[in-house]
Design an enzyme around this catalytic site. Structure first.
Site, PDB file in Angstrom:
ATOM      1  N   ASN A  72       0.825  -1.213   0.000  1.00  0.00           N
ATOM      2  CA  ASN A  72       0.000   0.000   0.000  1.00  0.00           C
ATOM      3  C   ASN A  72       0.852   1.253   0.000  1.00  0.00           C
ATOM      4  O   ASN A  72       0.517   2.243  -0.649  1.00  0.00           O
ATOM      5  CB  ASN A  72      -0.953  -0.001   1.195  1.00  0.00           C
ATOM      6  CG  ASN A  72      -2.151  -0.875   0.956  1.00  0.00           C
ATOM      7  OD1 ASN A  72      -2.928  -0.635   0.045  1.00  0.00           O
ATOM      8  ND2 ASN A  72      -2.293  -1.914   1.759  1.00  0.00           N
ATOM      9  N   HIS A  77      -7.744  -0.360   7.580  1.00  0.00           N
ATOM     10  CA  HIS A  77      -7.974  -1.579   8.368  1.00  0.00           C
ATOM     11  C   HIS A  77      -8.541  -2.658   7.448  1.00  0.00           C
ATOM     12  O   HIS A  77      -9.470  -2.379   6.679  1.00  0.00           O
ATOM     13  CB  HIS A  77      -8.941  -1.303   9.516  1.00  0.00           C
ATOM     14  CG  HIS A  77      -9.108  -2.475  10.421  1.00  0.00           C
ATOM     15  ND1 HIS A  77      -8.153  -2.831  11.345  1.00  0.00           N
ATOM     16  CD2 HIS A  77     -10.090  -3.397  10.512  1.00  0.00           C
ATOM     17  CE1 HIS A  77      -8.548  -3.926  11.980  1.00  0.00           C
ATOM     18  NE2 HIS A  77      -9.724  -4.288  11.492  1.00  0.00           N
ATOM     19  N   GLU A 124      -7.807  -3.061  -1.386  1.00  0.00           N
ATOM     20  CA  GLU A 124      -6.838  -2.044  -0.946  1.00  0.00           C
ATOM     21  C   GLU A 124      -6.119  -1.424  -2.133  1.00  0.00           C
ATOM     22  O   GLU A 124      -5.995  -0.200  -2.219  1.00  0.00           O
ATOM     23  CB  GLU A 124      -5.816  -2.664   0.007  1.00  0.00           C
ATOM     24  CG  GLU A 124      -6.380  -3.099   1.325  1.00  0.00           C
ATOM     25  CD  GLU A 124      -5.356  -3.772   2.221  1.00  0.00           C
ATOM     26  OE1 GLU A 124      -5.742  -4.174   3.328  1.00  0.00           O
ATOM     27  OE2 GLU A 124      -4.174  -3.911   1.830  1.00  0.00           O
TER      28      GLU A 124
END
Length: 189
Positions: free
Chosen positions: A14, A104, A174
């Site tokens: 990420n 999260h 994500e």
């Protein structure tokens, strides 16, 4: 120009996606990648992409006299937690109200809180027999995973899915959505 610090503890997929997403931005500068672990592969990714990195070991992370001068040195305006596994100290949360967000790997408020990170989350989703999981981006507050939710994206969980398969499905979300959500938040500053 908004100077952003990304806090990481692990491999940094990420982190890399965010750096690449904002590489040519006229409004956002990824100024720093901070990790509590010197062996976090995210540091290698960031260095390879020309972003400054620093390691603040767990024993020093709760020390205001270490962390705050570091934020000032890099003129950090905003913090993104992307796979960061330490609880953020109150002094840092108070210094960055609504200027610190966390990713999260579940649909909060389910499967959040201390101890709920990474594979632990996906194992809990499987054990609970959930029919869906997903990702949540939220503001960081003094309650672990308790801050105001900014965005959530979900994916189905099949009864035969393993925790690894659940993790893979969630990670796809994500990669697709996290940079877009971060950009939207930063554009609203």
């Amino acid at each position: 120009m908004v100077n952003v610090a990304i806090f990481v503890s692990g491999s940094g997929t990420n982190c890399e996606a965010l750096i690449k997403h904002f590489r040519n931005s006229e409004n956002v500068n990824i100024a720093l990648v901070l990790s509590n672990r010197p062996d976090a592969y995210a540091l290698v990714r960031a260095t390879g992409l020309g972003v400054e990195t620093v390691v603040v070991p767990k024993k020093d992370f709760n020390r205001e006299e270490i962390l705050m001068p570091l934020m000032a040195k890099y003129r950090i305006d905003f913090i993104v937690l992307a796979g960061f596994l330490l609880v953020v100290p109150d002094f840092l949360i108070n210094a960055y109200p609504r200027r610190m967000i966390n990713l999260h790997p579940a649909l909060l408020p389910k499967f959040g809180g201390i101890g709920m990170y990474g594979h632990h989350v996906h194992e809990a989703v499987k054990a609970a027999g959930e029919s869906e999981t997903g990702m949540t981006v939220h503001y960081v507050s003094n309650e672990v995973d308790g801050g105001e939710i900014i965005a959530q994206y979900s994916t189905p969980v099949l009864p035969e899915d393993t925790p690894d398969q659940i993790a893979e499905k969630e990670h796809i979300l994500e990669m697709k959505y996290f940079p877009i959500v971060v950009e939207k938040v930063l554009n609203e500053l």
